[in-house]
Design an enzyme around this catalytic site. Structure first.
Site, short mmCIF file in Angstrom:
data_model
loop_
_atom_site.label_atom_id
_atom_site.label_comp_id
_atom_site.label_asym_id
_atom_site.label_seq_id
_atom_site.Cartn_x
_atom_site.Cartn_y
_atom_site.Cartn_z
N GLU A 68 0.81 -1.22 0.00
CA GLU A 68 0.00 0.00 0.00
C GLU A 68 0.85 1.27 0.00
O GLU A 68 0.56 2.22 -0.72
CB GLU A 68 -0.96 0.02 1.20
N HIS A 135 -11.52 -4.66 9.47
CA HIS A 135 -12.19 -4.56 8.17
C HIS A 135 -13.48 -3.75 8.25
O HIS A 135 -14.45 -4.04 7.55
CB HIS A 135 -12.51 -5.96 7.62
C1 LIG Z 1 -1.59 -4.72 4.33
C2 LIG Z 1 -2.71 -5.51 3.75
N1 LIG Z 1 -3.15 -5.25 2.51
C3 LIG Z 1 -4.16 -5.95 1.97
C4 LIG Z 1 -4.78 -6.94 2.67
C5 LIG Z 1 -5.95 -7.71 2.06
N2 LIG Z 1 -5.58 -9.11 1.88
C6 LIG Z 1 -5.89 -10.05 2.79
S1 LIG Z 1 -5.25 -11.53 2.44
C7 LIG Z 1 -4.58 -10.97 0.99
C8 LIG Z 1 -3.77 -11.89 0.14
C9 LIG Z 1 -2.71 -12.56 0.96
O1 LIG Z 1 -1.87 -13.33 0.17
P1 LIG Z 1 -0.66 -14.13 0.84
O2 LIG Z 1 0.13 -13.22 1.73
O3 LIG Z 1 0.10 -14.79 -0.24
O4 LIG Z 1 -1.34 -15.19 1.79
P2 LIG Z 1 -2.37 -16.36 1.41
O5 LIG Z 1 -3.74 -15.75 1.40
O6 LIG Z 1 -1.98 -16.91 0.09
O7 LIG Z 1 -2.25 -17.34 2.52
C10 LIG Z 1 -4.86 -9.61 0.83
C11 LIG Z 1 -4.41 -8.79 -0.32
C12 LIG Z 1 -4.30 -7.17 3.98
N3 LIG Z 1 -4.84 -8.11 4.78
N4 LIG Z 1 -3.28 -6.46 4.49
#
Ligand SMILES: Cc1ncc(C[n+]2csc(CCOP(=O)(O)OP(=O)(O)O)c2C)c(N)n1
Lengths: 332, 347
Positions: A68, A135
């Protein structure tokens, strides 16, 4: 996605109105581009940008890593170079991760060295969907005191459409908050030929004589609900929907309060340190002699947003709580 | 700029999670059966949650660790009782290994008054330092510096406990991850970071999140020793974590493990993962960590089918009880929303 609001009047959801505003502004201006997480192929976590990658391609709909602060900074840089970035935060809560970029850089740039930053920062906000503390943010107060930012927080589909297009055209950084509870619940008709609605102008959502409720976003609908109940008891409240919190339409607030002689600020924020407090202060400073009752604030508890529905219901303002407070002020 | 070969390449013979044989271990039979039990408890609890979600009993979103259970279970199993874990949303297995009861998870997801947070927070978002658990933080990356601080406290007091946390491939692109990793390295604190490389961050495949192939390359830049591990082999995860934890405990500073795996469902239950090519699911289904571990137990003569079935029956009985408990649990009293913003106890 070929219909536009500049054609015949169409009924849309709040969410569709935002998607259309983005599409129409992108069609009108090649400088406008979207950037954020999963906004492209996926169309955004809430599908606000669905279809835009197909129409505009990856040059103008840019998927990013989870960064972000990084993509907000990049948007500031691109904006300074004459582009019109529209940044999406997957949930507005994550704008916290870009706070420095927004407050310290985007907000102060014009003042510090004369360079404008035409930028829109948007995302789903607000509670009542069991999103709990991470959220459900209503972050307006964090940014309200930061000079150089504008803040838009619409309640209707038409306003969302017209104000978003205006925000994109505005030469300043504009925060555009989209209450996610409204996304698919609120519908409206986009009038034929509508392009922009002016920032900084409140809307009279309901005329009344006994008390003015100043509010914005999802709480406008709560106020309308309370107004129906109160009307049955013979109490007519006037509802001023601010639409834009900064710049604030003080003239509209004062004009209404001078008419009804009572004011209540309703907002979905913890009351302490709220934007509502600023509204109340302006009324106290400039309309004190018109008041028949103290200026009231109805807001959330001063706690993080709780998760379980009974707790969140207790936390949030609602029509019953508002009506109860209005009765006290009107009878007092 | 194109990425050159991974500088870690030769160090990591077990990059490809295709090997059928599981990693060598000295774990006795009873421990391996315990691992099996946790793996199945993890999966079957999530299956129950999926049903409850479909019945509208889960409040909010539901997140799955299907196909990744070996990572949470294997890594948490390598910790000692005084070590501290900071789990993420897909680390249900870590909680179970730390002694969390299924009913705690069920009541959290169902927003009941009997949940560990009393209804204040959702899903796995609760902690209990008595069991070495820090509550997850949604803002990705944030747990890394926080757990670095947990590790700092241990080092500060001259205690030999270790902090362990997780990060997804997507989460490694955050500023917090970078700052936390670098800080942990410079402060030489006993932190183990398990980076789960599961192919997708929401809808975004790894190749559109970063220009490197291995998350372990990030560790190189911080001067943190890293290993790449087959995340669908519970024994490999256990052994690699045990090693990393013992090095960190001995004062060697932070360690990172990159565990290769795959997210077998959408980002959350609402997401049908239409953006994932079906072949990928096919390929990874063949490497299912639980099926592989079952074959291992059979091949090594560690358990008969009847013995495994007895474990499953016990898991199901436990889940029946806990689902009933959760369903019978009341909602929290509304006024509870007011409680607990500040600590009112002794300073
Ligand atoms: C700082 C931040 N930005 C956006 C999000 C929204 N978000 C939640 S999970 C996710 C994807 C996460 O991907 P990854 O880190 O690869 O973990 P996975 O879901 O594959 O276990 C996003 C973009 C968040 N939780 N925190």
């Amino acid at each position: 996605m070929s219909a536009t609001a500049t054609g015949a009047a169409t009924e849309v959801t709040f969410l569709e109105a935002i998607g259309r505003a983005l599409a129409d502004e992108m069609r009108a201006d090649d400088r406008v581009f979207l950037i954020g997480e999963d906004v492209g192929r996926y169309g955004g976590a809430f599908r606000v940008t669905a279809g835009l990658l197909d129409e505009f391609g990856p040059r103008r709909v840019i998927d990013t890593p989870i960064s972000e602060s990084g993509f907000t900074g990049a948007a500031i840089g691109a904006a300074m170079m004459g582009l019109r970035p529209v940044v999406e935060y997957q949930f507005i809560d994550f704008i916290a991760n870009a706070f420095d970029m927004v407050v310290n850089f985007a907000g102060t740039n014009r003042y510090r060295w004369g360079q404008k930053v035409p930028l829109v920062l948007r995302g789903p906000s607000g509670g009542r969907v069991s999103g709990s503390a991470f959220h459900s943010a209503n972050p307006e107060a964090y940014f309200h005191r930061a000079p150089g930012l504008k803040i838009v927080y619409p309640a209707t589909a038409e306003d969302a459409y017209g104000l978003l297009r205006a925000a994109i055209r505005d030469p300043n950084p504009v925060l555009f908050f989209e209450h996610k509870y409204l996304y698919r619940r609120v519908k409206g008709t986009l009038p034929e030929g509508l392009e922009t609605l002016p920032l900084g102008r409140a809307r009279l959502a309901r005329a009344g004589r006994d008390l003015t409720v100043i509010t914005w976003s999802a709480m406008v609908h709560v106020a309308l609900e309370a107004a129906a109940t109160l009307a049955a008891e013979g109490i007519e409240i006037e509802i001023v929907d601010l639409r834009t919190l900064k710049p604030m339409d003080e003239a509209a607030i004062l004009a209404s309060v001078e008419k009804t002689n009572r004011a209540l600020v309703l907002s979905e924020e913890p009351v302490t340190g709220s934007v509502a407090g600023d509204v109340a202060a302006r009324i106290a400073e400039r309309a004190f002699w018109s008041l028949d009752a103290p200026v009231a604030r109805v807001g959330c508890l001063d706690t993080p947003v709780p998760y379980s529905p009974p707790l969140e219901d207790f936390y949030l303002p609602n029509a019953a709580k508002l009506a109860a407070r209005v009765r006290e002020l009107v009878s007092g | 700029m194109t990425t050159s070969a991974s500088p870690l390449g030769p160090l990591h013979p077990d990059v490809e999670p295709r090997r059928e044989r599981l990693a060598a271990t000295a774990l006795p039979r009873e421990s391996q059966l315990e691992l099996y039990r946790y793996l199945q408890l993890n999966r079957r609890l999530e299956d129950r949650l999926t049903n409850l979600y479909r019945q509208g009993k889960v409040v909010g979103g539901l997140y799955s660790s299907r196909g990744q259970e070996a990572i949470s279970v294997g890594s948490a199993y390598a910790l000692g009782p005084r070590d501290v874990v900071g789990p993420l949303i897909r680390n249900l297995g870590s909680l179970l290994v730390r002694g969390v009861a299924p009913r705690e998870i069920l009541t959290q997801y169902m927003a009941r008054g009997t949940s560990p947070t009393g209804g204040k927070d959702c899903n796995l978002h609760f902690g209990d330092l008595a069991r070495g658990l820090v509550s997850p933080i949604s803002m990705l990356g944030a747990l890394v510096p926080v757990l670095a601080g947990v590790a700092l406290a241990a080092k500060y007091r001259g205690e030999d406990s270790v902090a362990l946390t997780y990060i997804g491939d997507g989460g490694t692109s955050t500023g917090d991850f970078h700052e936390g990793m670098n800080l942990a390295a410079v402060l030489e604190v006993p932190l183990v970071v398990v980076a789960e490389h599961n192919g997708y961050a929401y809808s975004t495949p790894t190749e559109r999140q970063m220009k490197i192939k291995d998350l372990a390359q990030r560790a190189v830049a911080y001067g943190i020793p890293a290993r790449i591990v087959d995340g669908n082999d519970v024994l490999a995860v256990y052994e690699a974590t045990r090693q990393a934890v013992s090095e960190a405990r001995a004062g060697g500073g932070p360690r990172m493990l990159e565990v290769k795996t795959f997210r077998m469902k959408g980002h959350a239950e609402h997401d049908d993962a239409g953006y994932v090519p079906p072949e990928l699911f096919e390929r990874w289904r063949a490497r299912d960590p639980i099926a592989r571990f079952e074959r291992h137990l059979a091949d090594e003569g560690l358990a008969t089918r009847a013995e495994l079935d007895a474990i499953l029956a016990d898991v199901d009985r436990r889940l029946d009880e806990d689902v009933d408990f959760a369903l019978a649990s009341p909602w929290p009293p509304p006024e509870r929303a007011l409680e607990g913003v500040y600590e009112e106890g002794e300073t």
